[in-house]
Design an enzyme around this catalytic site. Structure first.
Site, mmCIF file in Angstrom:
data_model
loop_
_atom_site.group_PDB
_atom_site.id
_atom_site.type_symbol
_atom_site.label_atom_id
_atom_site.label_comp_id
_atom_site.label_asym_id
_atom_site.label_seq_id
_atom_site.Cartn_x
_atom_site.Cartn_y
_atom_site.Cartn_z
ATOM 1 N N HIS A 102 0.839 -1.196 0.000
ATOM 2 C CA HIS A 102 0.000 0.000 0.000
ATOM 3 C C HIS A 102 0.871 1.243 0.000
ATOM 4 C CE1 HIS A 102 0.688 -1.291 4.160
ATOM 5 N NE2 HIS A 102 0.718 -0.006 4.465
ATOM 6 N N HIS A 104 0.844 5.159 1.216
ATOM 7 C CA HIS A 104 0.175 6.184 2.026
ATOM 8 C C HIS A 104 0.257 7.517 1.289
ATOM 9 C CE1 HIS A 104 0.159 4.096 6.053
ATOM 10 N NE2 HIS A 104 1.150 3.424 5.501
HETATM 11 P P1 AMP Z 1 1.637 0.355 7.450
HETATM 12 O O1 AMP Z 1 2.079 0.607 8.870
HETATM 13 O O2 AMP Z 1 2.431 1.110 6.434
HETATM 14 O O3 AMP Z 1 1.555 -1.136 7.152
HETATM 15 O O4 AMP Z 1 0.188 0.950 7.346
HETATM 16 C C1 AMP Z 1 -0.978 0.244 7.606
HETATM 17 C C2 AMP Z 1 -2.066 1.267 7.748
HETATM 18 O O5 AMP Z 1 -3.306 0.592 7.659
HETATM 19 C C3 AMP Z 1 -2.056 2.009 9.096
HETATM 20 O O6 AMP Z 1 -1.856 3.400 8.872
HETATM 21 C C4 AMP Z 1 -3.456 1.714 9.665
HETATM 22 O O7 AMP Z 1 -4.036 2.844 10.284
HETATM 23 C C5 AMP Z 1 -4.241 1.309 8.428
HETATM 24 N N1 AMP Z 1 -5.363 0.436 8.685
HETATM 25 C C6 AMP Z 1 -5.418 -0.645 9.509
HETATM 26 N N2 AMP Z 1 -6.640 -1.214 9.456
HETATM 27 C C7 AMP Z 1 -7.369 -0.476 8.585
HETATM 28 C C8 AMP Z 1 -8.716 -0.560 8.107
HETATM 29 N N3 AMP Z 1 -9.564 -1.517 8.507
HETATM 30 N N4 AMP Z 1 -9.143 0.376 7.232
HETATM 31 C C9 AMP Z 1 -8.316 1.352 6.818
HETATM 32 N N5 AMP Z 1 -7.027 1.479 7.218
HETATM 33 C C10 AMP Z 1 -6.570 0.574 8.092
#
Ligand code: AMP
Ligand code: ZN
Length: 142
Positions: A102, A104
């Protein structure tokens, strides 16, 4: 073991877990990050599962980043963000918590935003920069 069946973002793609959708096409989905580090913080993902940045085929990578650009333009032109940070955490050591690639997109509105991405320079006097660059370029995939 980690499988696509229990991957949270695959569940979002399949509609088994809700999300707040921003954009969708055949290959790519964009939705609001649940943490909303700043207002409009958006995640861009390929619908197909790849564990992280290292494994995404380049055509698909281009599509994901193209959507990241579109969303950034909307945040700047429409939501009056003054800028954006584009962040890709890759592997646990780098802060990746969801093992589905993903991007950001984090809009920035003011210096008071509750996020600080800082590069702390190190003393490079003792480093052999040409050797470091050579070690990297030698290992670039053809
Ligand atoms: P990372 O730390 O780069 O793997 O980012 C994962 C992101 O996913 C974090 O910023 C979380 O806030 C986000 N996240 C976790 N669960 C969900 C969800 N159900 N819907 C949207 N974002 C999420
Ligand atoms: Zn997945």
């Amino acid at each position: 073991m980690y499988t696509k069946e229990d991957c949270l973002f695959c569940k979002i793609v399949r509609g088994e877990v809700p999300c707040t959708k921003v954009y969708e096409d055949e290959d790519v989905l964009a939705f609001l990050d649940i943490s909303q580090t700043t207002v409009g913080h958006t995640l861009i993902i390929p619908k197909e599962h790849f564990d992280n940045f290292l494994f995404v085929p380049k055509d698909l990578l281009g599509k994901v980043f193209s959507v990241a650009q579109k969303v950034s333009q909307a945040l700047v032109a429409g939501l009056r963000a003054k800028g954006v940070n584009i962040l890709v955490n890759t592997n646990e050591i780098a802060g990746q918590t969801i093992m589905h690639f993903h991007v950001h997109v984090i809009p920035r509105y003011s210096t008071e935003d509750a996020i600080k991405i800082d590069f702390i320079p190190r003393e490079i006097g003792k480093l052999n920069l040409p050797k470091i660059a050579n070690d990297i370029s030698f290992n670039l995939k053809k």
